[in-house]
Write a protein that holds these residues in place. Structure first.
Motif, PDB file in Angstrom:
ATOM      1  N   VAL A  12      -2.094  -5.954   3.996  1.00  0.00           N
ATOM      2  CA  VAL A  12      -1.065  -6.058   2.739  1.00  0.00           C
ATOM      3  C   VAL A  12      -1.645  -6.462   1.708  1.00  0.00           C
ATOM      4  O   VAL A  12      -1.798  -5.622   0.757  1.00  0.00           O
ATOM      5  N   ASP A  13      -2.718  -7.480   1.544  1.00  0.00           N
ATOM      6  CA  ASP A  13      -3.517  -7.671   0.429  1.00  0.00           C
ATOM      7  C   ASP A  13      -4.702  -6.844  -0.194  1.00  0.00           C
ATOM      8  O   ASP A  13      -4.599  -6.443  -1.112  1.00  0.00           O
ATOM      9  N   SER A  14      -5.328  -6.376   0.982  1.00  0.00           N
ATOM     10  CA  SER A  14      -6.555  -5.519   0.807  1.00  0.00           C
ATOM     11  C   SER A  14      -6.045  -4.112   0.150  1.00  0.00           C
ATOM     12  O   SER A  14      -6.637  -3.601  -0.534  1.00  0.00           O
ATOM     13  N   HIS A  15      -4.857  -3.707   0.752  1.00  0.00           N
ATOM     14  CA  HIS A  15      -4.488  -2.077   0.315  1.00  0.00           C
ATOM     15  C   HIS A  15      -3.204  -2.017  -0.312  1.00  0.00           C
ATOM     16  O   HIS A  15      -2.662  -0.836  -0.429  1.00  0.00           O
ATOM     17  N   ASP A  16      -2.762  -3.118  -0.823  1.00  0.00           N
ATOM     18  CA  ASP A  16      -1.347  -3.085  -1.590  1.00  0.00           C
ATOM     19  C   ASP A  16      -0.457  -2.337  -0.782  1.00  0.00           C
ATOM     20  O   ASP A  16       0.464  -1.657  -1.277  1.00  0.00           O
ATOM     21  N   ALA A  17      -0.410  -2.794   0.722  1.00  0.00           N
ATOM     22  CA  ALA A  17       0.333  -2.252   1.616  1.00  0.00           C
ATOM     23  C   ALA A  17       1.777  -2.846   1.417  1.00  0.00           C
ATOM     24  O   ALA A  17       1.920  -3.995   0.878  1.00  0.00           O
ATOM     25  N   ALA A  73      -1.335  -9.634   7.196  1.00  0.00           N
ATOM     26  CA  ALA A  73      -1.446 -10.195   5.917  1.00  0.00           C
ATOM     27  C   ALA A  73      -2.545  -9.748   4.911  1.00  0.00           C
ATOM     28  O   ALA A  73      -2.322  -9.210   3.999  1.00  0.00           O
ATOM     29  N   PRO A  74      -3.684  -9.581   5.553  1.00  0.00           N
ATOM     30  CA  PRO A  74      -4.991  -9.236   4.975  1.00  0.00           C
ATOM     31  C   PRO A  74      -4.729  -7.636   4.716  1.00  0.00           C
ATOM     32  O   PRO A  74      -5.236  -7.197   3.595  1.00  0.00           O
ATOM     33  N   ASP A 132      -1.000 -19.339   8.451  1.00  0.00           N
ATOM     34  CA  ASP A 132      -0.973 -19.601   7.209  1.00  0.00           C
ATOM     35  C   ASP A 132      -1.565 -18.432   6.458  1.00  0.00           C
ATOM     36  O   ASP A 132      -2.877 -18.189   6.795  1.00  0.00           O
ATOM     37  N   ILE A 133      -0.789 -18.185   5.498  1.00  0.00           N
ATOM     38  CA  ILE A 133      -1.267 -16.884   4.707  1.00  0.00           C
ATOM     39  C   ILE A 133      -1.310 -17.124   3.219  1.00  0.00           C
ATOM     40  O   ILE A 133      -1.175 -16.221   2.285  1.00  0.00           O
ATOM     41  N   SER A 134      -1.165 -18.378   3.028  1.00  0.00           N
ATOM     42  CA  SER A 134      -1.351 -19.244   1.434  1.00  0.00           C
ATOM     43  C   SER A 134      -2.271 -18.444   0.616  1.00  0.00           C
ATOM     44  O   SER A 134      -2.168 -18.586  -0.401  1.00  0.00           O
ATOM     45  N   LEU A 191       7.145  -8.005   3.365  1.00  0.00           N
ATOM     46  CA  LEU A 191       5.967  -8.717   2.727  1.00  0.00           C
ATOM     47  C   LEU A 191       5.086  -8.079   2.006  1.00  0.00           C
ATOM     48  O   LEU A 191       4.767  -6.946   2.426  1.00  0.00           O
ATOM     49  N   ARG A 192       4.808  -8.258   0.560  1.00  0.00           N
ATOM     50  CA  ARG A 192       4.000  -7.382  -0.012  1.00  0.00           C
ATOM     51  C   ARG A 192       3.383  -8.168  -1.262  1.00  0.00           C
ATOM     52  O   ARG A 192       3.941  -9.363  -1.438  1.00  0.00           O
ATOM     53  N   ARG A 193       2.261  -7.662  -1.939  1.00  0.00           N
ATOM     54  CA  ARG A 193       1.686  -8.387  -3.024  1.00  0.00           C
ATOM     55  C   ARG A 193       2.648  -8.679  -4.304  1.00  0.00           C
ATOM     56  O   ARG A 193       3.655  -7.660  -4.470  1.00  0.00           O
ATOM     57  N   ARG A 194       2.503  -9.743  -4.815  1.00  0.00           N
ATOM     58  CA  ARG A 194       3.270  -9.970  -6.190  1.00  0.00           C
ATOM     59  C   ARG A 194       3.036  -9.035  -7.244  1.00  0.00           C
ATOM     60  O   ARG A 194       4.081  -8.605  -8.146  1.00  0.00           O
ATOM     61  N   ASP A 195       1.786  -8.385  -7.292  1.00  0.00           N
ATOM     62  CA  ASP A 195       1.647  -7.374  -8.265  1.00  0.00           C
ATOM     63  C   ASP A 195       1.811  -5.955  -7.867  1.00  0.00           C
ATOM     64  O   ASP A 195       1.356  -4.950  -8.374  1.00  0.00           O
ATOM     65  N   HIS A 196       2.605  -5.739  -6.674  1.00  0.00           N
ATOM     66  CA  HIS A 196       2.699  -4.340  -6.005  1.00  0.00           C
ATOM     67  C   HIS A 196       3.345  -3.573  -7.124  1.00  0.00           C
ATOM     68  O   HIS A 196       4.506  -3.746  -7.533  1.00  0.00           O
ATOM     69  N   THR A 197       3.014  -2.378  -7.094  1.00  0.00           N
ATOM     70  CA  THR A 197       3.627  -1.340  -8.007  1.00  0.00           C
ATOM     71  C   THR A 197       3.413   0.186  -7.288  1.00  0.00           C
ATOM     72  O   THR A 197       2.621   0.011  -6.422  1.00  0.00           O
TER      73      THR A 197
END
Length: 324
Positions: A115-120, A112-113, A53-55, A79-85
């Motif tokens: 990816v989220d924490s570091h915009d990886a 997943a954390p 669960d990464i929801s 897998l990446r953040r939706r706001d990734h730039t």
């Protein structure tokens, strides 16, 4: 002269399980889940998946088909953040499953954390499984997709100079093998490797392997099956590559900073400790944690427990320091 310790004495001396781990193992045994694996039961075991669960993270997934070893077509999820730039760090993830089961999304909740924490940007690979695809196919599949990742870093939004390879269990084996291949072939300059309860040694000779024979989530017998599926009759002989079983490497110099952890009550404890020790012996940077009372994959058994939260926080902090 002191007499050798017998198998029964080792079993009596083995470290106890954390109470939460013991309760979870008992419930699984009662439900008939995760019986020791055999070559014949592999197809059945492949039908079971630990829920992921990464929801809680706002992430997007993109699917690719990319060339693996000798041109085979492999599925890859990015897998990446939706706001990734821009260009963030890359996480090259290799799933676990004893080399015989699992999918590219197995264990995805561990990374997943990051990816989220570091915009990886995480790239996770569907390498081909043993016994249908024995050594060297799995590790070569993974290395081929690592090369694809670096070649396509710009379109993926990855900084090719900031890539970590990560894997749990069999994924830890393949991650360590990929890091050795990258070193020896002059490949990508990885900035770190995260080896979570890694499966590193086919020789079945450690004290912890003997202590956890017939008990735990992935016991000595299951471990032999996984290695036999990969190596066949070569398991335990001198005819095994360091890329297949990284514990066999005699030179661990030139490898990236390494995170390793395992439970005190699992088969892989001693080979994990040995690998960390030899990384230090060869001048490497390594951080090692042995979690008291943990069996193999124990934090998935008791998610949200204080010990599981501590382990996750510790891994995440290592990644944060590496990417700082």
């Amino acid at each position: 002269m002191e007499s050798p310790i017998t198998q029964s004495e080792l079993a009596l001396r083995r470290p106890p399980y954390d109470p939460g781990v013991a309760a979870a193992l008992a419930a699984m045994a009662e439900g008939g889940i995760f019986a020791p694996i055999t070559l014949e039961s592999i197809p059945l075991m492949r039908q079971y998946a630990v829920p992921e669960d990464i929801s809680r993270f706002d992430l997007e997934e993109k699917e690719f088909t990319v060339p693996g070893f000798e041109g085979a077509e492999l599925a890859v999820t990015v897998l990446r953040r939706r706001d990734h730039t821009g260009f963030g760090p890359g996480i090259f993830n290799i799933h676990g499953g004893g080399l015989v089961m699992g999918t590219r999304m197995t264990g995805i909740s561990l990374i997943a954390p990051w990816v989220d924490s570091h915009d990886a940007v995480a790239v996770t690979v569907e390498y081909r499984l043993a016994p249908e695809y024995p050594d060297p196919i799995p590790v070569e599949d993974c290395y081929a997709v690592l090369l694809w990742t670096i070649e396509h870093a710009e379109e993926l939004g990855i900084d090719p100079n900031r890539v970590i390879v990560a894997g749990a269990s069999a994924g830890g084996c393949l991650a360590a093998g990929v890091a050795l291949l990258a070193r020896d072939r002059g490949g990508p300059q990885l900035i770190g490797q995260a080896l979570i309860c890694p499966m590193l040694d086919d020789r079945d000779a450690t004290v912890s392997a003997r202590q956890f024979d017939g008990v735990g989530l992935w016991d000595r017998g299951s471990n032999r099956v996984g290695w036999t599926a990969l190596l066949g009759g070569r398991r335990g002989t001198d005819d095994v590559s360091i890329y297949a079983a990284p514990a066999r490497a005699t030179d661990l110099s030139g490898l990236p900073p390494t995170f390793l952890d395992a439970g005190s009550a699992e088969v892989f404890r001693d080979e994990t400790v040995s690998y960390a020790t030899r990384l230090w012996e060869h001048g490497g940077v390594a951080e090692l944690h042995i979690w008291p009372g943990g069996t193999h994959g124990w934090d998935a058994l008791i998610p949200g427990s204080p010990l599981a939260e501590l382990a996750a926080t510790t891994r995440n902090a290592w990644v944060a320091r590496l990417l700082a």
